[in-house]
Scaffold this motif. Structure first.
Motif, PDB file in Angstrom:
ATOM      1  N   ALA A   1      -3.740  45.141  43.944  1.00 35.04           N
ATOM      2  CA  ALA A   1      -2.550  45.815  44.487  1.00 35.04           C
ATOM      3  C   ALA A   1      -2.891  47.134  45.153  1.00 35.04           C
ATOM      4  N   VAL A   2      -3.956  47.813  44.698  1.00 37.04           N
ATOM      5  CA  VAL A   2      -4.324  49.094  45.323  1.00 37.04           C
ATOM      6  C   VAL A   2      -5.396  48.908  46.386  1.00 37.04           C
ATOM      7  N   GLY A   3      -5.672  47.666  46.781  1.00 35.88           N
ATOM      8  CA  GLY A   3      -6.495  47.423  47.953  1.00 35.88           C
ATOM      9  C   GLY A   3      -7.972  47.218  47.704  1.00 35.88           C
ATOM     10  N   LEU A   4      -8.396  47.050  46.460  1.00 34.51           N
ATOM     11  CA  LEU A   4      -9.814  46.844  46.187  1.00 34.51           C
ATOM     12  C   LEU A   4     -10.199  45.389  46.450  1.00 34.51           C
ATOM     13  N   THR A   5     -11.391  45.195  46.947  1.00 36.13           N
ATOM     14  CA  THR A   5     -11.904  43.836  47.164  1.00 36.13           C
ATOM     15  C   THR A   5     -13.040  43.491  46.215  1.00 36.13           C
ATOM     16  N   ASP A   6     -13.728  44.515  45.724  1.00 35.37           N
ATOM     17  CA  ASP A   6     -14.781  44.301  44.732  1.00 35.37           C
ATOM     18  C   ASP A   6     -14.813  45.504  43.796  1.00 35.37           C
ATOM     19  N   VAL A   7     -15.518  45.368  42.685  1.00 32.18           N
ATOM     20  CA  VAL A   7     -15.546  46.421  41.676  1.00 32.18           C
ATOM     21  C   VAL A   7     -16.959  46.583  41.119  1.00 32.18           C
ATOM     22  N   PRO A   8     -17.322  47.813  40.684  1.00 29.54           N
ATOM     23  CA  PRO A   8     -18.627  48.032  40.047  1.00 29.54           C
ATOM     24  C   PRO A   8     -18.538  47.695  38.561  1.00 29.54           C
ATOM     25  N   VAL A   9     -19.365  46.774  38.107  1.00 36.20           N
ATOM     26  CA  VAL A   9     -19.335  46.347  36.710  1.00 36.20           C
ATOM     27  C   VAL A   9     -20.749  46.375  36.141  1.00 36.20           C
ATOM     28  N   ARG A  10     -20.831  46.306  34.810  1.00 33.74           N
ATOM     29  CA  ARG A  10     -22.128  46.180  34.147  1.00 33.74           C
ATOM     30  C   ARG A  10     -22.591  44.723  34.193  1.00 33.74           C
ATOM     31  N   ARG A  11     -23.868  44.528  34.467  1.00 30.15           N
ATOM     32  CA  ARG A  11     -24.417  43.183  34.443  1.00 30.15           C
ATOM     33  C   ARG A  11     -24.276  42.580  33.055  1.00 30.15           C
ATOM     34  N   ARG A  12     -23.949  41.302  33.004  1.00 29.05           N
ATOM     35  CA  ARG A  12     -23.803  40.630  31.714  1.00 29.05           C
ATOM     36  C   ARG A  12     -25.181  40.423  31.075  1.00 29.05           C
ATOM     37  N   PRO A  13     -25.317  40.679  29.767  1.00 27.41           N
ATOM     38  CA  PRO A  13     -26.619  40.500  29.116  1.00 27.41           C
ATOM     39  C   PRO A  13     -26.986  39.025  28.980  1.00 27.41           C
ATOM     40  N   ARG A  14     -28.238  38.723  29.221  1.00 23.30           N
ATOM     41  CA  ARG A  14     -28.760  37.360  29.069  1.00 23.30           C
ATOM     42  C   ARG A  14     -29.326  37.237  27.660  1.00 23.30           C
ATOM     43  N   VAL A  15     -28.733  36.373  26.866  1.00 27.71           N
ATOM     44  CA  VAL A  15     -29.040  36.312  25.438  1.00 27.71           C
ATOM     45  C   VAL A  15     -29.566  34.934  25.073  1.00 27.71           C
ATOM     46  N   LEU A  16     -30.767  34.894  24.518  1.00 27.05           N
ATOM     47  CA  LEU A  16     -31.317  33.661  23.961  1.00 27.05           C
ATOM     48  C   LEU A  16     -30.855  33.518  22.521  1.00 27.05           C
ATOM     49  N   VAL A  17     -30.393  32.339  22.176  1.00 26.00           N
ATOM     50  CA  VAL A  17     -29.929  32.051  20.815  1.00 26.00           C
ATOM     51  C   VAL A  17     -30.787  30.927  20.270  1.00 26.00           C
ATOM     52  N   LEU A  18     -31.441  31.178  19.132  1.00 24.40           N
ATOM     53  CA  LEU A  18     -32.386  30.214  18.597  1.00 24.40           C
ATOM     54  C   LEU A  18     -32.110  29.985  17.112  1.00 24.40           C
ATOM     55  N   SER A  19     -31.954  28.725  16.743  1.00 22.30           N
ATOM     56  CA  SER A  19     -31.822  28.341  15.338  1.00 22.30           C
ATOM     57  C   SER A  19     -33.124  27.711  14.875  1.00 22.30           C
ATOM     58  N   THR A  20     -33.557  28.069  13.677  1.00 21.43           N
ATOM     59  CA  THR A  20     -34.803  27.527  13.148  1.00 21.43           C
ATOM     60  C   THR A  20     -34.516  26.653  11.932  1.00 21.43           C
ATOM     61  N   GLY A  21     -35.410  25.743  11.681  1.00 23.52           N
ATOM     62  CA  GLY A  21     -35.313  24.913  10.493  1.00 23.52           C
ATOM     63  C   GLY A  21     -35.656  23.477  10.780  1.00 23.52           C
ATOM     64  N   SER A  22     -36.638  22.953  10.072  1.00 28.80           N
ATOM     65  CA  SER A  22     -37.035  21.562  10.267  1.00 28.80           C
ATOM     66  C   SER A  22     -35.979  20.587   9.776  1.00 28.80           C
ATOM     67  N   GLU A  23     -35.015  21.094   9.008  1.00 23.52           N
ATOM     68  CA  GLU A  23     -33.957  20.217   8.490  1.00 23.52           C
ATOM     69  C   GLU A  23     -32.829  19.998   9.484  1.00 23.52           C
ATOM     70  N   LEU A  24     -32.862  20.663  10.633  1.00 24.39           N
ATOM     71  CA  LEU A  24     -31.746  20.633  11.574  1.00 24.39           C
ATOM     72  C   LEU A  24     -31.808  19.411  12.482  1.00 24.39           C
ATOM     73  N   VAL A  25     -30.631  18.816  12.709  1.00 25.19           N
ATOM     74  CA  VAL A  25     -30.503  17.636  13.556  1.00 25.19           C
ATOM     75  C   VAL A  25     -29.328  17.872  14.507  1.00 25.19           C
ATOM     76  N   ALA A  26     -29.452  17.388  15.738  1.00 26.45           N
ATOM     77  CA  ALA A  26     -28.365  17.529  16.702  1.00 26.45           C
ATOM     78  C   ALA A  26     -27.135  16.753  16.230  1.00 26.45           C
ATOM     79  N   PRO A  27     -25.934  17.326  16.369  1.00 27.38           N
ATOM     80  CA  PRO A  27     -24.722  16.595  15.992  1.00 27.38           C
ATOM     81  C   PRO A  27     -24.644  15.244  16.694  1.00 27.38           C
ATOM     82  N   GLY A  28     -24.255  14.230  15.940  1.00 24.02           N
ATOM     83  CA  GLY A  28     -24.158  12.880  16.478  1.00 24.02           C
ATOM     84  C   GLY A  28     -25.348  12.003  16.172  1.00 24.02           C
ATOM     85  N   GLU A  29     -26.491  12.628  15.846  1.00 21.98           N
ATOM     86  CA  GLU A  29     -27.675  11.855  15.482  1.00 21.98           C
ATOM     87  C   GLU A  29     -27.578  11.418  14.016  1.00 21.98           C
TER      88      GLU A  29
END
Length: 400
Positions: free
Chosen positions: A163-191
């Motif tokens: 409404a105030v005429g902006l076309t783009d905005v300055p923002v913080r870059r989104r953090p790239r996050v690796l998520v890792l689960s460990t454990g030999s007992e783990l199985v993918a759902p459905g298997e």
């Protein structure tokens, strides 16, 4: 044993403020402003009508409250008309909501107070002078700060920016996050599950939590309990990450692969935090990339993320208010808590009252899914009666 606040500070110190980038408004939903942005135009940009009705001079129509006034309709002013002529004495202009107010008018008489005439109108009542007018700049002036740094860009904020005429905005870059689960007992759902195996859920839980906090998660699955293979897998992925979150492998057992692997590097510190669930924790860096290691039980992983990782991510994103909203509530029943550890119990809060959802066990993920808050019990409190006031942390995702 660390306090909750000490470990919060350790995790927060790992994540610096993220760099700035400009994005189009259409891609900015959920992002966080890096700098103040100002209005290119005023809102409203011109004096306009707040009602469908008739633009008039109050001194000519004010008497309609006692006796109807009939006046010729000299002009029609729909929204968007730009060639608006001044209001001649002894006339009115039919005007629509949002249309420019003609010079000379100082009141808009709603159509409901008239007979709705188009050539001539009978005005049967009149509001006070200055009523139903929107003055230029009364919402925001041109050049004024429209949105402050640290603002999260939701629907209302994006609407204002457009409404105030902006076309783009300055923002913080989104953090790239690796998520890792460990454990030999783990199985993918459905298997199919062999004896002693369980379906892996933490990586999905934590990836969703990262996304809700504003990050860009990427899941790494099923790293077995082998130190060399674990380190090789992690190091192959770290170059594109701002943060690595692991779950599992940090307790005091004989097969704690995360602790065994990272301790050898000497850059990740492990210990216990005076809280329940989520006592075993670790934080540090691997190859210069921040690493936070969480316990493996689902509720422990979730609570640990909420207490330590989520606020750190949101601070790195520049949120003005990185923490969850908190509120006082009264317990519907009694509860007990172990001395010396801050409890984060699952709860459901409604109408200023909170009830505990399930027991304190860190494996009770079904109860977690039915909670809409965490009930915080301080370290020095061991027993609370029904009706006692507690602090609750409001979270999303309740199933009720």
């Amino acid at each position: 044993m660390r306090t909750v606040e000490e470990h919060q500070a350790a995790v927060a110190a790992l994540l610096p403020r993220l760099p700035e980038e400009r994005v189009p408004l259409a891609e900015a939903h959920g992002r966080v402003l890096a700098r103040d942005v100002t209005a290119a135009v005023a809102l409203p940009g011109f004096d306009n009508s707040a009602m469908d009705g008739y633009a008039a001079r109050w001194d000519e129509v004010g008497g309609a409250t006692e006796r109807p006034v009939r006046l010729p309709v000299a002009e029609d002013i729909p929204a968007g008309r730009s060639d608006v002529v001044p209001l001649a004495p002894g006339t009115v202009h039919r005007i629509m909501t949002g249309a420019p107010l003609p010079p000379g008018a100082d009141v808009v008489v709603p159509v409901e107070l008239t007979d709705g005439g188009t050539g001539q109108v009978e005005i049967r009542d009149s509001p006070a002078a200055g009523t139903h007018l929107r003055r230029a700049g009364e919402d925001i002036a041109a050049g004024a700060v429209a949105l402050s740094a640290g603002s999260a860009l939701g629907a209302a904020q994006l609407g204002l920016a457009a409404a105030v005429g902006l076309t783009d905005v300055p923002v913080r870059r989104r953090p790239r996050v690796l998520v890792l689960s460990t454990g030999s007992e783990l199985v993918a759902p459905g298997e199919p599950l062999a004896p002693g195996q369980i379906y892996e859920s933490n990586s999905l839980l934590l990836a969703a939590a990262v996304e809700e906090a504003g990050g860009l998660p990427r899941r790494l699955h099923f790293v077995p309990d082998d130190v060399d293979q674990f380190l090789a897998t992690v190091r192959a992925e770290l170059a594109t990450a701002d943060l690595l979150i692991t779950s599992g492998g940090v307790s005091a057992g004989a097969y704690e692969v995360v602790k065994d692997a990272f301790r050898g590097l000497g850059t990740v510190e492990f210990g216990k935090v005076a809280m329940q669930p989520g006592g075993p924790q670790g934080a540090g860096t691997v190859d210069g990339v921040p690493v936070v290691t969480l316990p493996g039980n689902p509720v422990s992983a979730f609570v640990s993320f909420e207490v330590f990782v989520r606020p750190a991510l949101r601070r790195a994103l520049g949120h003005a208010s990185p923490d969850r909203l908190r509120a006082p509530a009264r317990l519907t029943g009694p509860l007990r808590s172990p001395a010396g550890r801050r409890q984060f119990l699952r709860g459901y809060v409604e109408g200023g009252e909170v009830s505990q959802v399930g027991g304190p066990g860190s494996h009770l993920v079904a109860h977690l899914a039915r909670a809409n808050c965490l009930v915080v019990v301080p370290e020095d409190v061991t027993e609370l009666t029904a009706g006692a006031e507690v602090d609750v942390v409001l979270i999303e995702g309740a199933l009720r």
